[in-house]
Design a protein around this motif. Structure first.
Motif, PDB file in Angstrom:
ATOM      1  N   TYR A 196      -8.615 -35.520  -5.515  1.00 56.27           N
ATOM      2  CA  TYR A 196      -8.327 -34.272  -4.663  1.00 56.27           C
ATOM      3  C   TYR A 196      -8.928 -33.241  -5.501  1.00 56.27           C
ATOM      4  N   TYR A 197      -8.439 -32.914  -6.923  1.00 53.83           N
ATOM      5  CA  TYR A 197      -8.860 -31.909  -7.540  1.00 53.83           C
ATOM      6  C   TYR A 197     -10.588 -31.938  -7.728  1.00 53.83           C
ATOM      7  N   ASN A 198     -11.227 -33.061  -7.880  1.00 49.89           N
ATOM      8  CA  ASN A 198     -12.822 -33.047  -7.932  1.00 49.89           C
ATOM      9  C   ASN A 198     -12.957 -32.505  -6.483  1.00 49.89           C
ATOM     10  N   LYS A 199     -12.412 -32.664  -5.627  1.00 52.62           N
ATOM     11  CA  LYS A 199     -12.997 -32.118  -4.322  1.00 52.62           C
ATOM     12  C   LYS A 199     -12.666 -30.668  -4.381  1.00 52.62           C
ATOM     13  N   LEU A 200     -11.521 -30.134  -4.878  1.00 50.24           N
ATOM     14  CA  LEU A 200     -11.265 -28.746  -4.793  1.00 50.24           C
ATOM     15  C   LEU A 200     -12.486 -27.921  -5.750  1.00 50.24           C
ATOM     16  N   SER A 201     -13.021 -28.991  -6.510  1.00 49.94           N
ATOM     17  CA  SER A 201     -13.951 -27.892  -7.611  1.00 49.94           C
ATOM     18  C   SER A 201     -15.396 -27.653  -6.845  1.00 49.94           C
ATOM     19  N   GLU A 202     -15.547 -27.765  -5.459  1.00 53.74           N
ATOM     20  CA  GLU A 202     -16.356 -27.662  -4.609  1.00 53.74           C
ATOM     21  C   GLU A 202     -16.172 -26.283  -3.934  1.00 53.74           C
ATOM     22  N   VAL A 203     -14.937 -25.735  -4.261  1.00 60.69           N
ATOM     23  CA  VAL A 203     -14.429 -24.388  -3.758  1.00 60.69           C
ATOM     24  C   VAL A 203     -14.666 -23.354  -4.564  1.00 60.69           C
ATOM     25  N   SER A 204     -15.018 -22.263  -4.038  1.00 62.46           N
ATOM     26  CA  SER A 204     -15.061 -21.155  -4.922  1.00 62.46           C
ATOM     27  C   SER A 204     -14.057 -19.836  -4.311  1.00 62.46           C
ATOM     28  N   ILE A 205     -13.656 -20.133  -2.783  1.00 66.92           N
ATOM     29  CA  ILE A 205     -12.768 -19.083  -2.153  1.00 66.92           C
ATOM     30  C   ILE A 205     -11.519 -20.065  -1.410  1.00 66.92           C
ATOM     31  N   ALA A 206     -10.334 -19.625  -1.524  1.00 66.60           N
ATOM     32  CA  ALA A 206      -9.277 -20.348  -0.695  1.00 66.60           C
ATOM     33  C   ALA A 206      -8.555 -19.417  -0.102  1.00 66.60           C
ATOM     34  N   ILE A 207      -8.175 -19.579   1.316  1.00 70.36           N
ATOM     35  CA  ILE A 207      -7.735 -18.788   2.049  1.00 70.36           C
ATOM     36  C   ILE A 207      -6.057 -19.393   2.632  1.00 70.36           C
ATOM     37  N   PHE A 208      -5.061 -18.674   2.276  1.00 70.23           N
ATOM     38  CA  PHE A 208      -3.567 -19.403   2.636  1.00 70.23           C
ATOM     39  C   PHE A 208      -3.105 -18.538   3.533  1.00 70.23           C
ATOM     40  N   ASN A 209      -2.879 -18.651   4.918  1.00 72.15           N
ATOM     41  CA  ASN A 209      -2.387 -17.790   5.840  1.00 72.15           C
ATOM     42  C   ASN A 209      -0.737 -17.997   6.256  1.00 72.15           C
ATOM     43  N   HIS A 210      -0.107 -18.712   5.129  1.00 72.31           N
ATOM     44  CA  HIS A 210       1.167 -18.865   5.370  1.00 72.31           C
ATOM     45  C   HIS A 210       2.220 -17.794   5.384  1.00 72.31           C
ATOM     46  N   LYS A 211       3.083 -17.342   6.396  1.00 78.78           N
ATOM     47  CA  LYS A 211       4.041 -16.381   6.175  1.00 78.78           C
ATOM     48  C   LYS A 211       5.193 -16.556   5.288  1.00 78.78           C
ATOM     49  N   ILE A 212       5.370 -17.654   5.401  1.00 71.99           N
ATOM     50  CA  ILE A 212       6.672 -18.320   4.340  1.00 71.99           C
ATOM     51  C   ILE A 212       6.100 -19.187   3.174  1.00 71.99           C
ATOM     52  N   PRO A 239       0.130 -11.268   3.217  1.00 73.82           N
ATOM     53  CA  PRO A 239       0.752 -10.530   2.154  1.00 73.82           C
ATOM     54  C   PRO A 239       2.332 -10.697   2.439  1.00 73.82           C
ATOM     55  N   GLU A 240       2.810 -11.198   3.713  1.00 68.88           N
ATOM     56  CA  GLU A 240       4.268 -11.399   3.795  1.00 68.88           C
ATOM     57  C   GLU A 240       4.807 -12.536   2.996  1.00 68.88           C
ATOM     58  N   ASN A 241       3.859 -13.528   2.359  1.00 66.15           N
ATOM     59  CA  ASN A 241       4.318 -14.586   1.851  1.00 66.15           C
ATOM     60  C   ASN A 241       4.925 -14.483   0.489  1.00 66.15           C
ATOM     61  N   PRO A 242       6.230 -14.955   0.307  1.00 68.94           N
ATOM     62  CA  PRO A 242       6.766 -14.740  -0.869  1.00 68.94           C
ATOM     63  C   PRO A 242       6.038 -15.126  -2.309  1.00 68.94           C
ATOM     64  N   VAL A 243       5.028 -16.097  -1.926  1.00 69.62           N
ATOM     65  CA  VAL A 243       4.131 -16.613  -3.292  1.00 69.62           C
ATOM     66  C   VAL A 243       3.169 -15.293  -3.438  1.00 69.62           C
ATOM     67  N   TYR A 244       2.777 -14.775  -2.487  1.00 62.33           N
ATOM     68  CA  TYR A 244       1.911 -13.358  -2.891  1.00 62.33           C
ATOM     69  C   TYR A 244       2.698 -12.312  -3.450  1.00 62.33           C
ATOM     70  N   ILE A 245       3.894 -12.045  -2.872  1.00 69.03           N
ATOM     71  CA  ILE A 245       4.959 -10.960  -3.600  1.00 69.03           C
ATOM     72  C   ILE A 245       5.021 -11.618  -5.099  1.00 69.03           C
ATOM     73  N   GLU A 246       5.604 -12.706  -5.434  1.00 62.34           N
ATOM     74  CA  GLU A 246       5.628 -13.029  -6.719  1.00 62.34           C
ATOM     75  C   GLU A 246       4.486 -12.876  -7.820  1.00 62.34           C
TER      76      GLU A 246
END
Length: 380
Positions: A282-298, A319-326
Protein backbone atom coordinates in the motif's frame (compact mmCIF):
# COMPACT_ATOMS: atom_id res chain seq x y z
CA UNK A 1 -2.04 -9.14 42.53
CA UNK A 2 -5.53 -7.60 42.43
CA UNK A 3 -6.41 -5.72 39.25
CA UNK A 4 -7.07 -2.03 39.80
CA UNK A 5 -8.32 -1.19 36.32
CA UNK A 6 -11.05 -2.75 34.21
CA UNK A 7 -10.24 -2.04 30.56
CA UNK A 8 -12.85 -2.56 27.83
CA UNK A 9 -11.41 -3.02 24.34
CA UNK A 10 -12.94 -3.60 20.89
CA UNK A 11 -12.01 -6.42 18.56
CA UNK A 12 -9.22 -4.54 16.80
CA UNK A 13 -5.68 -5.13 15.48
CA UNK A 14 -4.64 -2.41 17.98
CA UNK A 15 -5.94 -4.37 20.96
CA UNK A 16 -2.74 -6.30 21.63
CA UNK A 17 -0.56 -3.22 21.17
CA UNK A 18 -2.62 -1.33 23.74
CA UNK A 19 -2.41 -4.21 26.19
CA UNK A 20 1.34 -4.65 25.72
CA UNK A 21 1.98 -0.97 26.32
CA UNK A 22 -0.34 -0.88 29.36
CA UNK A 23 1.30 -3.95 30.88
CA UNK A 24 4.73 -2.49 30.23
CA UNK A 25 3.84 0.41 32.51
CA UNK A 26 1.49 -1.20 35.01
CA UNK A 27 1.98 -4.99 34.90
CA UNK A 28 -0.70 -7.10 36.51
CA UNK A 29 -2.90 -4.15 37.51
CA UNK A 30 -5.30 -4.37 34.59
CA UNK A 31 -8.12 -6.71 33.64
CA UNK A 32 -8.91 -6.63 29.93
CA UNK A 33 -12.27 -7.48 28.41
CA UNK A 34 -13.00 -7.52 24.69
CA UNK A 35 -16.71 -7.28 23.89
CA UNK A 36 -17.69 -8.78 20.51
CA UNK A 37 -20.83 -9.32 18.52
CA UNK A 38 -20.29 -13.00 17.74
CA UNK A 39 -17.92 -15.37 19.58
CA UNK A 40 -17.88 -17.79 16.65
CA UNK A 41 -16.03 -15.30 14.45
CA UNK A 42 -12.23 -15.12 14.43
CA UNK A 43 -10.95 -12.13 16.38
CA UNK A 44 -8.58 -9.55 14.89
CA UNK A 45 -6.03 -10.16 17.63
CA UNK A 46 -4.29 -13.38 18.70
CA UNK A 47 -3.60 -12.94 22.43
CA UNK A 48 -5.25 -16.00 24.00
CA UNK A 49 -5.02 -14.52 27.48
CA UNK A 50 -7.61 -11.83 26.84
CA UNK A 51 -11.17 -12.44 28.08
CA UNK A 52 -13.67 -12.21 25.22
CA UNK A 53 -17.41 -11.95 25.82
CA UNK A 54 -20.41 -11.49 23.57
CA UNK A 55 -22.47 -8.30 23.83
CA UNK A 56 -25.52 -10.00 25.29
CA UNK A 57 -23.52 -11.99 27.85
CA UNK A 58 -21.63 -9.06 29.29
CA UNK A 59 -23.94 -8.85 32.29
CA UNK A 60 -23.23 -12.52 33.15
CA UNK A 61 -19.42 -12.34 32.97
CA UNK A 62 -18.04 -13.78 36.19
CA UNK A 63 -14.68 -12.05 35.79
CA UNK A 64 -16.24 -8.69 36.57
CA UNK A 65 -18.70 -9.78 39.22
CA UNK A 66 -17.06 -7.53 41.83
CA UNK A 67 -16.96 -4.14 40.13
CA UNK A 68 -16.44 -2.33 43.42
CA UNK A 69 -12.82 -3.48 43.55
CA UNK A 70 -11.77 -1.46 40.49
CA UNK A 71 -10.32 2.03 40.85
CA UNK A 72 -10.81 2.82 37.16
CA UNK A 73 -12.99 1.61 34.33
CA UNK A 74 -11.41 2.50 31.00
CA UNK A 75 -13.64 2.16 27.94
CA UNK A 76 -12.01 1.98 24.52
CA UNK A 77 -14.83 2.48 22.00
CA UNK A 78 -18.04 2.97 23.96
CA UNK A 79 -21.02 0.85 22.84
CA UNK A 80 -24.69 0.54 23.85
CA UNK A 81 -23.93 -2.76 25.59
CA UNK A 82 -21.06 -1.38 27.65
CA UNK A 83 -23.11 1.73 28.44
CA UNK A 84 -26.07 -0.39 29.54
CA UNK A 85 -23.86 -2.61 31.69
CA UNK A 86 -22.13 0.31 33.44
CA UNK A 87 -25.41 2.17 33.99
CA UNK A 88 -27.05 -0.89 35.56
CA UNK A 89 -24.05 -1.42 37.86
CA UNK A 90 -23.54 2.27 38.62
CA UNK A 91 -24.02 1.86 42.38
CA UNK A 92 -20.98 -0.47 42.50
CA UNK A 93 -18.78 2.07 40.74
CA UNK A 94 -19.08 4.96 43.17
CA UNK A 95 -15.35 4.82 43.99
CA UNK A 96 -14.22 4.14 40.43
CA UNK A 97 -13.24 6.73 37.85
CA UNK A 98 -14.90 6.14 34.49
CA UNK A 99 -12.72 7.01 31.50
CA UNK A 100 -13.88 7.03 27.87
CA UNK A 101 -11.21 6.85 25.14
CA UNK A 102 -12.76 8.21 21.95
CA UNK A 103 -12.25 5.96 18.92
CA UNK A 104 -14.03 8.29 16.47
CA UNK A 105 -16.75 5.78 15.50
CA UNK A 106 -18.30 5.76 18.97
CA UNK A 107 -18.65 9.54 18.75
CA UNK A 108 -19.41 10.19 15.11
CA UNK A 109 -21.97 7.43 14.57
CA UNK A 110 -24.41 9.54 16.57
CA UNK A 111 -27.32 10.68 14.32
CA UNK A 112 -26.51 14.32 14.97
CA UNK A 113 -23.40 13.97 12.84
CA UNK A 114 -25.27 12.83 9.72
CA UNK A 115 -25.76 16.47 8.81
CA UNK A 116 -22.32 17.54 10.09
CA UNK A 117 -20.22 14.88 8.39
CA UNK A 118 -21.57 14.98 4.84
CA UNK A 119 -21.72 17.62 2.14
CA UNK A 120 -24.88 18.14 0.09
CA UNK A 121 -23.38 16.25 -2.87
CA UNK A 122 -22.66 13.25 -0.65
CA UNK A 123 -26.13 13.29 0.89
CA UNK A 124 -27.68 13.39 -2.59
CA UNK A 125 -26.22 9.98 -3.51
CA UNK A 126 -26.79 8.21 -0.19
CA UNK A 127 -29.93 6.09 0.13
CA UNK A 128 -32.43 8.11 2.14
CA UNK A 129 -34.05 6.39 5.11
CA UNK A 130 -37.72 5.92 4.67
CA UNK A 131 -39.91 7.48 7.33
CA UNK A 132 -41.61 4.17 8.05
CA UNK A 133 -38.27 2.44 8.64
CA UNK A 134 -37.10 5.23 10.91
CA UNK A 135 -40.36 5.06 12.86
CA UNK A 136 -40.07 1.28 13.24
CA UNK A 137 -36.51 1.60 14.51
CA UNK A 138 -37.56 4.22 17.03
CA UNK A 139 -40.42 2.06 18.29
CA UNK A 140 -38.07 -0.94 18.53
CA UNK A 141 -35.62 0.98 20.73
CA UNK A 142 -38.43 2.32 22.93
CA UNK A 143 -39.54 -1.28 23.44
CA UNK A 144 -35.98 -2.32 24.33
CA UNK A 145 -35.86 0.59 26.76
CA UNK A 146 -39.11 -0.50 28.40
CA UNK A 147 -37.74 -4.03 28.75
CA UNK A 148 -34.55 -2.75 30.38
CA UNK A 149 -32.33 -3.87 27.49
CA UNK A 150 -29.57 -1.97 25.67
CA UNK A 151 -31.02 0.71 23.41
CA UNK A 152 -30.00 3.95 21.75
CA UNK A 153 -31.77 6.17 24.28
CA UNK A 154 -30.06 4.79 27.37
CA UNK A 155 -26.80 4.64 25.39
CA UNK A 156 -26.86 8.37 24.73
CA UNK A 157 -27.51 9.06 28.41
CA UNK A 158 -24.65 6.77 29.47
CA UNK A 159 -22.03 9.17 28.12
CA UNK A 160 -22.82 11.54 30.99
CA UNK A 161 -21.47 8.93 33.46
CA UNK A 162 -17.83 9.42 32.45
CA UNK A 163 -15.45 11.37 34.67
CA UNK A 164 -12.73 11.66 32.02
CA UNK A 165 -12.63 11.67 28.24
CA UNK A 166 -9.37 10.84 26.43
CA UNK A 167 -8.40 12.00 22.94
CA UNK A 168 -5.57 13.73 21.11
CA UNK A 169 -8.16 15.96 19.41
CA UNK A 170 -9.64 18.80 21.43
CA UNK A 171 -12.46 19.27 18.92
CA UNK A 172 -13.59 15.66 19.45
CA UNK A 173 -13.91 16.42 23.16
CA UNK A 174 -15.87 19.58 22.42
CA UNK A 175 -18.20 17.68 20.05
CA UNK A 176 -18.76 15.02 22.73
CA UNK A 177 -19.77 17.73 25.16
CA UNK A 178 -22.14 19.54 22.80
CA UNK A 179 -23.80 16.47 21.22
CA UNK A 180 -23.68 13.85 24.00
CA UNK A 181 -23.65 15.98 27.11
CA UNK A 182 -20.25 14.74 28.26
CA UNK A 183 -19.06 16.90 31.19
CA UNK A 184 -15.80 15.05 31.75
CA UNK A 185 -12.24 16.27 32.21
CA UNK A 186 -10.04 16.01 29.12
CA UNK A 187 -7.01 13.72 29.21
CA UNK A 188 -4.74 14.27 26.22
CA UNK A 189 -4.08 10.81 24.82
CA UNK A 190 -2.77 9.06 21.70
CA UNK A 191 -2.76 5.29 21.19
CA UNK A 192 0.27 4.68 19.03
CA UNK A 193 3.82 5.85 18.58
CA UNK A 194 5.27 6.73 15.20
CA UNK A 195 6.82 3.29 14.79
CA UNK A 196 3.54 1.57 15.63
CA UNK A 197 1.63 3.62 13.07
CA UNK A 198 4.24 3.02 10.37
CA UNK A 199 7.95 2.33 9.99
CA UNK A 200 9.61 5.73 10.25
CA UNK A 201 12.80 4.53 8.56
CA UNK A 202 10.85 2.75 5.82
CA UNK A 203 8.81 5.83 4.92
CA UNK A 204 11.77 8.16 5.21
CA UNK A 205 13.44 6.19 2.42
CA UNK A 206 10.33 6.21 0.22
CA UNK A 207 10.69 9.03 -2.29
CA UNK A 208 7.55 10.64 -3.66
CA UNK A 209 8.01 9.31 -7.17
CA UNK A 210 4.84 10.24 -8.99
CA UNK A 211 2.56 13.19 -9.52
CA UNK A 212 -0.76 11.50 -8.82
CA UNK A 213 -3.37 13.25 -6.69
CA UNK A 214 -4.91 11.02 -4.03
CA UNK A 215 -8.50 11.79 -3.03
CA UNK A 216 -9.86 10.14 0.14
CA UNK A 217 -8.73 6.94 1.83
CA UNK A 218 -11.78 4.66 1.50
CA UNK A 219 -15.27 4.31 0.08
CA UNK A 220 -16.96 5.64 3.21
CA UNK A 221 -19.22 8.65 2.56
CA UNK A 222 -17.37 10.74 5.16
CA UNK A 223 -14.66 11.23 2.50
CA UNK A 224 -17.00 13.51 0.52
CA UNK A 225 -15.19 12.68 -2.74
CA UNK A 226 -17.72 14.24 -5.11
CA UNK A 227 -17.05 17.82 -4.02
CA UNK A 228 -13.33 17.29 -4.49
CA UNK A 229 -13.75 15.83 -7.97
CA UNK A 230 -16.01 18.71 -8.95
CA UNK A 231 -13.55 21.31 -7.67
CA UNK A 232 -10.25 19.94 -8.95
CA UNK A 233 -11.75 18.95 -12.32
CA UNK A 234 -12.06 22.67 -13.01
CA UNK A 235 -8.58 23.46 -11.68
CA UNK A 236 -6.42 20.78 -13.28
CA UNK A 237 -4.89 21.19 -16.72
CA UNK A 238 -6.02 18.69 -19.33
CA UNK A 239 -2.59 17.12 -19.61
CA UNK A 240 -3.22 13.86 -17.82
CA UNK A 241 -2.75 14.33 -14.06
CA UNK A 242 -3.83 11.03 -12.51
CA UNK A 243 -6.49 10.97 -9.78
CA UNK A 244 -6.17 8.03 -7.37
CA UNK A 245 -8.88 7.01 -4.87
CA UNK A 246 -8.64 3.95 -2.59
CA UNK A 247 -12.15 2.45 -2.31
CA UNK A 248 -11.45 -0.90 -0.65
CA UNK A 249 -14.33 -0.57 1.83
CA UNK A 250 -17.38 1.58 2.43
CA UNK A 251 -20.97 2.04 1.29
CA UNK A 252 -21.57 0.21 -2.04
CA UNK A 253 -24.04 2.75 -3.42
CA UNK A 254 -21.73 5.61 -2.48
CA UNK A 255 -18.71 3.85 -4.04
CA UNK A 256 -20.69 3.39 -7.25
CA UNK A 257 -21.47 7.12 -7.35
CA UNK A 258 -17.81 7.97 -6.67
CA UNK A 259 -16.59 5.76 -9.52
CA UNK A 260 -19.21 7.15 -11.87
CA UNK A 261 -18.28 10.78 -11.21
CA UNK A 262 -14.55 10.00 -11.21
CA UNK A 263 -14.79 8.43 -14.64
CA UNK A 264 -16.97 11.27 -15.88
CA UNK A 265 -14.56 13.99 -14.67
CA UNK A 266 -11.21 12.35 -15.36
CA UNK A 267 -11.76 9.47 -17.78
CA UNK A 268 -8.64 7.35 -18.25
CA UNK A 269 -6.82 9.48 -15.66
CA UNK A 270 -9.06 8.13 -12.86
CA UNK A 271 -7.70 5.18 -10.88
CA UNK A 272 -9.19 3.28 -7.93
CA UNK A 273 -7.93 0.64 -5.52
CA UNK A 274 -10.74 -1.71 -4.49
CA UNK A 275 -8.84 -4.62 -2.91
CA UNK A 276 -7.16 -4.85 0.49
CA UNK A 277 -3.39 -5.14 0.07
CA UNK A 278 -0.52 -5.57 2.59
CA UNK A 279 0.68 -2.36 4.25
CA UNK A 280 4.11 -2.36 2.54
CA UNK A 281 2.50 -2.71 -0.91
CA UNK A 282 0.00 0.00 0.00
CA UNK A 283 2.78 2.43 0.88
CA UNK A 284 4.54 1.54 -2.37
CA UNK A 285 1.36 2.58 -4.11
CA UNK A 286 1.24 5.81 -2.12
CA UNK A 287 4.77 6.64 -3.27
CA UNK A 288 3.20 7.44 -6.65
CA UNK A 289 1.36 10.33 -4.98
CA UNK A 290 2.58 13.90 -4.51
CA UNK A 291 -0.73 15.52 -3.46
CA UNK A 292 -3.45 14.08 -1.17
CA UNK A 293 -6.86 15.60 -0.45
CA UNK A 294 -9.06 14.49 2.46
CA UNK A 295 -12.44 16.19 2.60
CA UNK A 296 -13.56 14.67 5.93
CA UNK A 297 -15.41 17.09 8.17
CA UNK A 298 -14.98 14.69 11.08
CA UNK A 299 -11.92 12.87 12.42
CA UNK A 300 -10.94 9.93 10.23
CA UNK A 301 -7.83 8.49 8.50
CA UNK A 302 -5.37 10.00 10.98
CA UNK A 303 -2.77 7.26 10.48
CA UNK A 304 -3.02 7.56 6.69
CA UNK A 305 -2.65 11.32 6.87
CA UNK A 306 0.41 11.21 9.13
CA UNK A 307 2.05 8.53 6.97
CA UNK A 308 1.55 10.58 3.80
CA UNK A 309 2.87 13.75 5.42
CA UNK A 310 5.92 11.84 6.64
CA UNK A 311 6.55 10.54 3.12
CA UNK A 312 6.60 14.12 1.88
CA UNK A 313 3.15 14.30 0.32
CA UNK A 314 1.42 17.68 0.25
CA UNK A 315 -1.80 17.15 2.19
CA UNK A 316 -5.04 19.16 1.99
CA UNK A 317 -7.69 18.78 4.70
CA UNK A 318 -11.16 20.14 5.32
CA UNK A 319 -10.65 23.01 7.81
CA UNK A 320 -13.49 21.67 9.99
CA UNK A 321 -11.62 18.40 10.53
CA UNK A 322 -10.17 17.95 14.06
CA UNK A 323 -7.05 16.53 12.38
CA UNK A 324 -6.48 19.79 10.48
CA UNK A 325 -6.93 21.81 13.67
CA UNK A 326 -4.52 19.58 15.62
CA UNK A 327 -1.80 19.48 12.97
CA UNK A 328 -1.81 23.19 12.19
CA UNK A 329 -1.75 24.05 15.90
CA UNK A 330 1.54 22.13 16.03
CA UNK A 331 2.96 23.95 12.98
CA UNK A 332 2.76 20.92 10.70
CA UNK A 333 2.45 22.14 7.11
CA UNK A 334 -0.93 21.02 5.79
CA UNK A 335 -3.33 23.01 3.64
CA UNK A 336 -6.91 24.21 3.78
CA UNK A 337 -8.76 22.30 1.08
CA UNK A 338 -11.44 25.00 0.79
CA UNK A 339 -8.78 27.42 -0.53
CA UNK A 340 -7.06 25.07 -2.98
CA UNK A 341 -5.76 26.65 -6.21
CA UNK A 342 -4.31 25.28 -9.44
CA UNK A 343 -0.80 26.27 -8.33
CA UNK A 344 -1.32 24.36 -5.08
CA UNK A 345 -2.10 21.19 -7.02
CA UNK A 346 0.84 21.48 -9.38
CA UNK A 347 3.58 22.31 -6.88
CA UNK A 348 4.68 19.72 -4.29
CA UNK A 349 6.26 20.50 -0.93
CA UNK A 350 9.83 21.71 -0.81
CA UNK A 351 12.54 19.52 0.74
CA UNK A 352 12.72 21.95 3.68
CA UNK A 353 8.96 21.68 4.30
CA UNK A 354 9.12 17.89 4.20
CA UNK A 355 11.94 17.78 6.76
CA UNK A 356 10.16 20.27 9.02
CA UNK A 357 7.01 18.12 9.03
CA UNK A 358 8.99 14.96 9.75
CA UNK A 359 10.81 16.55 12.67
CA UNK A 360 7.57 17.76 14.32
CA UNK A 361 5.74 14.45 13.81
CA UNK A 362 8.72 12.53 15.22
CA UNK A 363 8.67 14.74 18.31
CA UNK A 364 4.90 14.57 18.86
CA UNK A 365 4.62 10.80 18.51
CA UNK A 366 7.93 9.57 19.85
CA UNK A 367 7.89 6.55 22.15
CA UNK A 368 8.47 8.52 25.37
CA UNK A 369 5.58 10.87 24.58
CA UNK A 370 3.12 8.01 24.04
CA UNK A 371 4.32 6.33 27.23
CA UNK A 372 3.57 9.54 29.11
CA UNK A 373 0.05 9.60 27.65
CA UNK A 374 -0.61 6.06 28.92
CA UNK A 375 0.85 6.88 32.31
CA UNK A 376 -1.43 9.92 32.65
CA UNK A 377 -4.42 7.78 31.70
CA UNK A 378 -3.72 5.10 34.30
CA UNK A 379 -3.08 7.48 37.17
CA UNK A 380 -6.10 9.71 36.51
Amino acid sequence: MIAENLVFLPDSPYTEWIINRSEGLFPGLNKYLVVVEDLSKTTRFINSGISVVENWNLKNNTGIAHLGSFKRVIVNYHTPFIGHFLSRRKSELIQAKLIWIIWSGDLYKHPSFSSKAYTSRTLAVLPSKKLVQAWKKSVHHRLLQALGKPNKYSFEKSFANFDYVASIFEKDVMEAESVLGVKAKWIRFAFLSLEEMFSEEYLRKKPVLGNKIMVGHSGSPENNHLDVYHQIHNLLPKNGVKIFSPLSYGDPSYISAVKSMGNECFGDNFETLEDFIPREIYYNKLSEVSIAIFNHKIQQAFGNILGLIFMGVKVFLNPENPVYIELTSNNIIVFDYSKVTQDDLLNPLSAEEVESNRAIISLLFKEEKIRDYYRDLYIA
